[in-house]
Design an enzyme around this catalytic site. Sequence first.
Site: not given
Length: 228
Positions: A15, A63
């Site tokens: 991330d 996502n």
Amino acid sequence: MRRIKLPGHIAFIMDGNGRWAKRRLRPRGYGHKMGVQNMFKVCGHAFELGIRIVTVFALSTENLARPKEEVEELFELFRTFFGKKREKMQEMDVKINVIGDISVLPADIQQSILQMMEETAHCTRGLLNICVNYGARQEIVRAVNLAVAYGRFVDEAGFSSFLLTGGIPDPDLIIRTGGELRLSNFLLYQAAYSELYFSNKMWPEFSKRDLERAIENYSARDRRFGKV
Ligand code: IPE
Ligand code: IPE
Ligand code: MG
């Protein structure tokens, strides 16, 4: 590194690509591109250190709800990775296994994924699981439905075999970069006894040395598994 206890399986929540790029006044897509480069570096180092199984969270189911342009940039990176890096993976002797629902991807990418999995099936140095359009809750619901379809009650081992990670040992260590302290729908069932490690570094800047630090930290932990 000092003599240490190595995790058999490390999973990465990669991330921070977008924030890393933003800080450099670059578009988010640039962060993702550098993120892929860093994946080669860090995963390659993990295998060099003797880790046998590495899992990376490349794209979550959630996502896909990002702006269309970003999703398309991510697809383009998958197109390049799975299309052009097959030889490199064979040279690294790493078996690639893609986990997640790839049916949402453009057909050519699905094809390259299957090809990369086939062409690296014989590789023995390590196993690299790449989670693409993966969500742990979706995975668990799917496993329940499979069990129902087979019309049988399952025990833990039976249930695990219905998960997308069936046959793969649970991660010993989960490393999340980017400073957030959460799992974001990653390997919820498999993480029951995983050691968690959080780094404030953004993924593109997470270095080989950072990986070693995380492993050293893991090595010093006492995994009790509920016992004394
Ligand atoms: C992780 O980086 C990669 C993917 C989720 C595809 P992000 O894109 O989440 O980057 P940040 O967290 O916004 O910085
Ligand atoms: C988790 O990161 C998914 C990947 C790294 C692929 P996110 O950026 O999607 O997680 P949240 O939104 O911060 O929870
Ligand atoms: Mg993020």
